[in-house]
Design an enzyme around this catalytic site. Sequence first.
Site, PDB file in Angstrom:
ATOM      1  N   ASN A 111       0.841  -1.204   0.000  1.00 51.12           N
ATOM      2  CA  ASN A 111       0.000   0.000   0.000  1.00 51.12           C
ATOM      3  C   ASN A 111       0.875   1.253   0.000  1.00 51.12           C
ATOM      4  O   ASN A 111       2.099   1.162  -0.011  1.00 51.12           O
ATOM      5  CB  ASN A 111      -0.959  -0.026   1.207  1.00 51.12           C
ATOM      6  CG  ASN A 111      -0.185  -0.081   2.510  1.00 51.12           C
ATOM      7  OD1 ASN A 111       0.578   0.820   2.841  1.00 51.12           O
ATOM      8  ND2 ASN A 111      -0.357  -1.177   3.252  1.00 51.12           N
TER       9      ASN A 111
ATOM     10  N   PRO B   5      -2.336 -11.850  10.557  1.00 46.42           N
ATOM     11  CA  PRO B   5      -2.597 -11.628  11.985  1.00 46.42           C
ATOM     12  C   PRO B   5      -2.750 -10.134  12.241  1.00 46.42           C
ATOM     13  O   PRO B   5      -2.120  -9.315  11.563  1.00 46.42           O
ATOM     14  CB  PRO B   5      -1.331 -12.162  12.660  1.00 46.42           C
ATOM     15  CG  PRO B   5      -0.285 -12.150  11.609  1.00 46.42           C
ATOM     16  CD  PRO B   5      -0.977 -12.348  10.297  1.00 46.42           C
TER      17      PRO B   5
HETATM   18  O1  C5P Z   1      -8.164  -2.527  11.385  1.00 47.03           O
HETATM   19  P1  C5P Z   1      -7.291  -1.442  10.910  1.00 47.03           P
HETATM   20  O2  C5P Z   1      -6.256  -1.882   9.939  1.00 47.03           O
HETATM   21  O3  C5P Z   1      -7.998  -0.205  10.442  1.00 47.03           O
HETATM   22  O4  C5P Z   1      -6.559  -0.990  12.253  1.00 47.03           O
HETATM   23  C1  C5P Z   1      -5.569  -0.047  12.246  1.00 47.03           C
HETATM   24  C2  C5P Z   1      -4.664  -0.246  13.440  1.00 47.03           C
HETATM   25  O5  C5P Z   1      -4.372  -1.616  13.656  1.00 47.03           O
HETATM   26  C3  C5P Z   1      -3.341   0.407  13.201  1.00 47.03           C
HETATM   27  O6  C5P Z   1      -2.843   0.799  14.456  1.00 47.03           O
HETATM   28  C4  C5P Z   1      -2.527  -0.726  12.584  1.00 47.03           C
HETATM   29  O7  C5P Z   1      -1.145  -0.522  12.729  1.00 47.03           O
HETATM   30  C5  C5P Z   1      -3.012  -1.910  13.376  1.00 47.03           C
HETATM   31  N1  C5P Z   1      -2.997  -3.169  12.610  1.00 47.03           N
HETATM   32  C6  C5P Z   1      -2.128  -4.162  12.982  1.00 47.03           C
HETATM   33  N2  C5P Z   1      -2.138  -5.373  12.324  1.00 47.03           N
HETATM   34  C7  C5P Z   1      -2.983  -5.576  11.298  1.00 47.03           C
HETATM   35  C8  C5P Z   1      -3.860  -4.559  10.920  1.00 47.03           C
HETATM   36  C9  C5P Z   1      -3.832  -3.379  11.585  1.00 47.03           C
HETATM   37  O8  C5P Z   1      -1.328  -3.976  13.913  1.00 47.03           O
HETATM   38  N3  C5P Z   1      -2.962  -6.719  10.673  1.00 47.03           N
END
Ligand code: C5P
Length: 424
Positions: A223, A319
């Site tokens: 991304n 994860p």
């Molecule tokens: O669920 P989402 O991706 O929007 O959540 C964002 C938060 O979760 C951020 O702090 C991101 O770094 C963390 N995150 C994570 N592992 C993932 C997905 C998101 O630590 N697989």
Amino acid sequence: MSFDLSVISHKNIILAVTGGIAAYKSAILVRRLKDAGFNVRVVMTRGAQAFITPLTFQALSGNPVHTELLDPEAEAGMGHIELARWADLLLVAPASCDTLAKFAAGLADDLLSTLYLATNAPVWVAPAMNQQMWAAKATQRNLATLIEDGVHVIMPDAGSQACGDVGLGRMPEPEELAQQVTEYFHKAQRTIAEKFGMLAGKQITITAGPTREAIDPVRYISNHSTGKMGFALAAACYAAGANVTLIAGPVSLDTPNGVKRKNVSSAVQMLNESMQMLEQGCDIFIATAAVADYRVAQVAEHKIKKAGDELNVALVKNPDIVATIAQQEKRPFMVGFAAETRNIEEYAAGKLVAKKLDMIACNDVSRADIGFASDENAMTVFFAEHYHLDKRDLDKASKQEIAQQLVEAIHTALHHNPAVEEDF
Ligand code: C5P
């Protein structure tokens, strides 16, 4: 290695130039010190003016040059005592034998020798002279006295000299001197931050940047995250006295000064490194990384060849790093980020609960002027319910300023609920 220039920007340096051919290097030294963000005022002895004009230093430093002890006009601008108090460092470069002798003897018959006695700023001397004069017993005796008096002596380099001799006595290059001065102030700042900083002594892990999920040996899913927010936070946490480890996905950013860095590629690698940091002891975990939600189920061993109009690649869920760390028995204070394009507050608050975070900072990535790739950001911070803290709106500002405000928000939460802090 990059430095946080804010530490330097209000530091004042008196560069004293004495009589020696190395005075030409001092002109470049002024430039390098200014480039590093210091305020520079130049003092010249009469001997120095035989080699280079005050006008050169005035133009380079942007300040009037001080040459006389009792010149009424100069004293009306900034008198010698005021000048002595103004300095955070008195750097004498080049320092001639005569100046070293005056300092050692405590004479006060010109502006520089008087300043030396009148300032309580640290004094650094960079002796530069003919190798025979350097080796002379009187010079060495004077240097020993100065060292005993607390003066920092920057040793001269060896090499060919302007007079044709070869040996010790060359002034180090301006870049080297400017670097030493910068490091000195950073170390001093760090010592203060480690004692009194908002996050003094905390072990902090920060994930940053994108992850890369391989499809085959040459292709991947990723991304647009640049890692800027995470790197700015790492610098701000370090400046606040913390020990910081950045677990960085593939980004092209310099590691902030003082921060440890571990490079990873995939989400699984990022999780493994995060778990290791937890084992080593982590007080605060900040997840700024834009982790890929899915990875390829079966990474192809060889490059996938073009065939047919469609290609289906099966993906499996990655994860959730921040949620996994938050579930551990010895969980750190957890900070998450949420990038949303709509219903920002609702989604962010949901993630705060679902991922068991202590704090979440969310931003609106539908706005072109902030977020990914941008140098600026605007955020709203929410705290877990048990903190009883209102949400905080952080107005649009540079990522460095936002990082500073996030450090303050973390500090507030830790302070607000001391029980949580003690449980670490
Ligand atoms: O669920 P989402 O991706 O929007 O959540 C964002 C938060 O979760 C951020 O702090 C991101 O770094 C963390 N995150 C994570 N592992 C993932 C997905 C998101 O630590 N697989």
